[in-house]
Write a protein that holds these residues in place. Structure first.
Motif, PDB file in Angstrom:
ATOM      1  N   CYS A   1       0.814  -1.219   0.000  1.00 18.32           N
ATOM      2  CA  CYS A   1       0.000   0.000   0.000  1.00 18.32           C
ATOM      3  C   CYS A   1       0.848   1.269   0.000  1.00 18.32           C
ATOM      4  O   CYS A   1       0.385   2.334   0.430  1.00 18.32           O
TER       5      CYS A   1
ATOM      6  N   ASP B   1      -5.063  -5.308  -2.034  1.00 19.90           N
ATOM      7  CA  ASP B   1      -6.474  -4.947  -2.185  1.00 19.90           C
ATOM      8  C   ASP B   1      -7.154  -4.632  -0.850  1.00 19.90           C
ATOM      9  O   ASP B   1      -8.375  -4.543  -0.779  1.00 19.90           O
ATOM     10  N   THR B   2      -6.358  -4.477   0.209  1.00 27.27           N
ATOM     11  CA  THR B   2      -6.952  -4.162   1.518  1.00 27.27           C
ATOM     12  C   THR B   2      -6.468  -2.814   2.053  1.00 27.27           C
ATOM     13  O   THR B   2      -6.567  -2.555   3.247  1.00 27.27           O
ATOM     14  N   CYS B   3      -5.939  -1.969   1.168  1.00 26.08           N
ATOM     15  CA  CYS B   3      -5.353  -0.702   1.619  1.00 26.08           C
ATOM     16  C   CYS B   3      -6.399   0.251   2.190  1.00 26.08           C
ATOM     17  O   CYS B   3      -6.097   1.072   3.055  1.00 26.08           O
ATOM     18  N   GLU B   4      -7.617   0.167   1.714  1.00 22.76           N
ATOM     19  CA  GLU B   4      -8.664   1.080   2.165  1.00 22.76           C
ATOM     20  C   GLU B   4      -9.671   0.402   3.090  1.00 22.76           C
ATOM     21  O   GLU B   4     -10.717   0.955   3.392  1.00 22.76           O
ATOM     22  N   SER B   5      -9.339  -0.775   3.552  1.00 23.97           N
ATOM     23  CA  SER B   5     -10.266  -1.498   4.431  1.00 23.97           C
ATOM     24  C   SER B   5      -9.544  -1.965   5.685  1.00 23.97           C
ATOM     25  O   SER B   5      -8.312  -1.897   5.771  1.00 23.97           O
ATOM     26  N   ASP B   6     -10.307  -2.428   6.650  1.00 29.99           N
ATOM     27  CA  ASP B   6      -9.718  -2.961   7.871  1.00 29.99           C
ATOM     28  C   ASP B   6      -8.992  -4.261   7.562  1.00 29.99           C
ATOM     29  O   ASP B   6      -9.487  -5.113   6.814  1.00 29.99           O
ATOM     30  N   ARG B   7      -7.850  -4.416   8.168  1.00 31.00           N
ATOM     31  CA  ARG B   7      -7.068  -5.626   7.950  1.00 31.00           C
ATOM     32  C   ARG B   7      -7.135  -6.511   9.189  1.00 31.00           C
ATOM     33  O   ARG B   7      -7.218  -6.014  10.311  1.00 31.00           O
TER      34      ARG B   7
ATOM     35  N   SER C   1      -1.274  -7.777   5.481  1.00 32.69           N
ATOM     36  CA  SER C   1      -1.498  -6.843   4.379  1.00 32.69           C
ATOM     37  C   SER C   1      -1.746  -7.572   3.072  1.00 32.69           C
ATOM     38  O   SER C   1      -1.372  -8.730   2.889  1.00 32.69           O
TER      39      SER C   1
ATOM     40  N   THR D   1      -0.845  -6.172  11.463  1.00 29.98           N
ATOM     41  CA  THR D   1      -1.946  -6.694  10.648  1.00 29.98           C
ATOM     42  C   THR D   1      -1.393  -7.415   9.435  1.00 29.98           C
ATOM     43  O   THR D   1      -0.230  -7.233   9.058  1.00 29.98           O
TER      44      THR D   1
END
Length: 204
Positions: A136, A168-174, A165, A163
Motif C-alpha cells: 500500500c 487490495d486491503t489498503c482502504e479497508s480494515d485488515r 497486508s 496486521t
C-alpha cells in the motif's frame, strides 16, 4: 635659563624643537615595540584546532545524503544489509519498528541509491508472507547516500501495525495477526540487495 627650554644654536629655536619632537616620537615608538614584544599575545597553535578536528571527524563519520565528490558506485557484492527491529519481543499494544543497516566493505567511499522508492520490508511467519511495505505504498522518495568504508548507515524506521497486508486491503480494515508468543521474521531489500538473514521477533 636652561638650554633645554631655550635651545641655543645658530638656527632658530623652532628647528631644535622639531628635532626634539622627532627624537621623542622615535623613543616612544621603540618603547611601544618593546612592550608589545614583552607583553603582547603569545603565539598559539590555533585554539580552535581541537574543536575543528572533532567536527571534521564527526562529519567524516556521518552518512551524507548526497556528495557530488564521491563518484565511485558501491559494489553490491561488497555491501552488507541487515534487517533491524527495535526489540526482540513486543507486548500487546506495542508496534514493531522496522529498519535496516547498510554497510560497505569497500576500501573507499561509494554512493548507492537507497531511497524509500526501492526499499521493501517483508514480515513472514514460516513460509507465509504476512505483511509487505510495498502493498500500500503510495509514494517513495529516491535518495542517494554515501557509504564510508566499514561505517554502517541505519535507515529511519517504519511501523508495522501487526496486521496482515494485501494490495487490495489498503482502504479497508485488515485482520490482526496472531500474537501470544508467535514468532515472526523481518526481511529487508534495497533494490537488488537483500538482507543476509532475517530478524526474528515475538508478538505477545
Amino acid at each position: 635659563m636652561s638650554s633645554f627650554r631655550t635651545p641655543v644654536g645658530p638656527q632658530s629655536s623652532s628647528v631644535y624643537w622639531r628635532r626634539r619632537l622627532i627624537v621623542g616620537l622615535g623613543l616612544v615608538a621603540v618603547i611601544a615595540i618593546i612592550l608589545l614584544i614583552v607583553f603582547g599575545p603569545k603565539a598559539s597553535s590555533n585554539p580552535d584546532a581541537s574543536g575543528s578536528a572533532e567536527t571534521s571527524t564527526a562529519e567524516s563519520n556521518a552518512p551524507a545524503a548526497t556528495d557530488s565528490t564521491v563518484s565511485t558506485v558501491c559494489d553490491p557484492a561488497k555491501l552488507a544489509l541487515e534487517a533491524i527491529t527495535d526489540a526482540t519481543a513486543y507486548d500487546s499494544g506495542q508496534q514493531p519498528q522496522l529498519s535496516f543497516s547498510l554497510k560497505s566493505t569497500m576500501t573507499e567511499p561509494c554512493t548507492i541509491e537507497a531511497g524509500s522508492d526501492i526499499q521493501e520490508f517483508v514480515v513472514t511467519s514460516g513460509s507465509d508472507e504476512i505483511w509487505n511495505s510495498k502493498h500500500c505504498q503510495t509514494a517513495g522518495e529516491a535518495r542517494s547516500i554515501v557509504l564510508q568504508p566499514g561505517v554502517p548507515v541505519q535507515s529511519s524506521s517504519i511501523e508495522w501495525d501487526r496486521t496482515r497486508s494485501a494490495s487490495d486491503t489498503c482502504e479497508s480494515d485488515r485482520p490482526v495477526v496472531t500474537a501470544e508468543g508467535a514468532s515472526y521474521h523481518l526481511e529487508v531489500s534495497v533494490g537488488d540487495i537483500v538482507s543476509e538473514s532475517t530478524k526474528q521477533f515475538l508478538l505477545n
